[in-house]
Design an enzyme around this catalytic site. Structure first.
Site, PDB file in Angstrom:
ATOM      1  N   LYS A   1     -53.894  58.536  64.051  1.00 42.59           N
ATOM      2  CA  LYS A   1     -52.578  58.158  64.585  1.00 42.59           C
ATOM      3  C   LYS A   1     -52.585  56.674  64.902  1.00 42.59           C
ATOM      4  O   LYS A   1     -53.293  56.212  65.798  1.00 42.59           O
ATOM      5  CB  LYS A   1     -52.256  58.972  65.845  1.00 42.59           C
ATOM      6  CG  LYS A   1     -50.884  58.655  66.434  1.00 42.59           C
ATOM      7  CD  LYS A   1     -50.604  59.507  67.659  1.00 42.59           C
ATOM      8  CE  LYS A   1     -49.252  59.182  68.266  1.00 42.59           C
ATOM      9  NZ  LYS A   1     -48.962  59.978  69.472  1.00 42.59           N
TER      10      LYS A   1
ATOM     11  N   LYS B   1     -50.759  60.159  60.736  1.00 43.45           N
ATOM     12  CA  LYS B   1     -49.444  59.776  61.261  1.00 43.45           C
ATOM     13  C   LYS B   1     -49.422  58.266  61.496  1.00 43.45           C
ATOM     14  O   LYS B   1     -50.340  57.749  62.137  1.00 43.45           O
ATOM     15  CB  LYS B   1     -49.191  60.520  62.576  1.00 43.45           C
ATOM     16  CG  LYS B   1     -47.890  60.175  63.265  1.00 43.45           C
ATOM     17  CD  LYS B   1     -47.767  60.888  64.605  1.00 43.45           C
ATOM     18  CE  LYS B   1     -46.449  60.542  65.280  1.00 43.45           C
ATOM     19  NZ  LYS B   1     -46.332  61.127  66.626  1.00 43.45           N
TER      20      LYS B   1
END
Length: 326
Positions: free
Chosen positions: A192, A245
């Site tokens: 992330k 992500k």
């Protein structure tokens, strides 16, 4: 003699026959923002056709999702009360916990994934417990474990910690196992990045930090080596899914991750990616349907097994109406 590759593109039937990248609705996850209160159905300005919903407006939304053939959702909660320790996040009667119970009572067949983080619940907007102006990693692990346990007790099928604290998967796995939830999977936000693509989400979830940024715990997009350390750690600690992500700006990472591991790989098609497509479509600059499907197939081609996307309902509707073939 030159090679005639166009032979296999001669007709739509031919193209369908030879395609080797496929998508089905079972692989799409639709995020929902659940706000504490009553009679709330508030469109998010920066995310057209996405809403904050109170539980009393949730039944019709879930029914539409189910009728469209979408089987998995990801829940984010927006509480009325925020404090320094995000206590509403692990309140057994908190907004997400109530939503889980409501959905499971009405729609037992739907799979519920819950976001495990603190940024929507803390008064300062950071993803953990502060020590002066920094997030204290190890103390935060105890709170994340409490949040995950409260979600699972309410009926969550999968917990998805998005905080990026070191050791969070191990802490949550241990807590779930000790409480008899050995079969509940963990979907790890392993890769992330500290990304500007999250801007619209922070409007939607009211989760922007009140000071500073999250670069000490979310990843540096100028480093192309550290992401595999994160993955190795999460797998060793007990993760069952590995997420990348954002998705579109990190297809190289997604591809490398999918080539290296044998766990299901999740791509999060994040809010900024969604909103740019919606804005371009609204202004008549792009064909929304074609762009959405090209983006989704790019994620699949890069190796995503599962895609979390705000476009899921649109895609399902296009399939249902015969406008596209997956």
């Amino acid at each position: 003699m030159f090679i005639r590759t166009r032979r296999l593109r001669k007709s739509s039937v031919m193209r369908e026959m030879v395609k080797n990248v496929t998508i089905n609705l079972n692989q799409l996850v639709y995020p929902l923002f659940i706000e504490e209160g009553k009679n709330i159905r508030e469109e998010i300005d920066s995310m057209p056709n996405q809403y904050r919903l109170s539980i009393d407006n949730l039944e019709s939304e879930i029914k539409e999702i189910v009728d469209l053939g979408i089987k998995s959702i990801l829940l984010f909660g927006i509480p009325k009360i925020k404090d320094e320790i995000g206590s509403e996040a692990y309140n057994d009667n908190g907004i997400v916990q109530k939503a889980i119970r409501f959905i499971k009572e009405k729609f037992s067949e739907i799979l519920i994934i819950t976001d495990v983080c603190m940024c929507e619940y803390t008064s300062h907007g950071h993803c953990g417990i502060l020590n002066n102006c920094d997030v204290n990693n190890d103390i935060t692990l105890k709170y994340l474990s409490k949040i995950a346990l409260s979600h699972v007790k309410a009926g969550a099928d999968i917990v998805a910690p998005s905080d990026m604290m070191d050791g969070r998967i191990e802490a949550i796995r241990k807590t779930l196992d000790e409480n008899g939830y050995v079969d509940i999977p963990i979907m790890a936000y392993s890769v992330k990045y500290a990304s500007s693509y999250y801007g619209p989400f922070r409007d939607a979830a009211d989760s922007a930090p009140s000071f500073g940024d999250r670069k000490t715990y979310q990843m540096n997009f100028r480093n192309n080596k550290e992401y595999f350390r994160e993955i190795e750690a999460d797998i060793e600690e007990g993760a069952d899914f590995i997420m990348v992500k954002p998705a579109l700006a990190y297809l190289d990472v997604l591809k490398d991750v999918s080539n290296r591991i044998n766990l299901p790989v999740v791509a999060y098609n994040v809010s900024g990616e969604y909103s740019m497509v919606k804005a371009g479509s609204k202004n008549g600059w792009i064909n929304e349907k074609n762009i959405v499907m090209e983006n989704i197939y790019a994620m699949k081609r890069a190796g995503a097994d599962i895609i979390i996307t705000y476009h899921a309902k649109d895609i399902a509707r296009w399939v249902k109406d015969g406008e596209i073939i997956l």
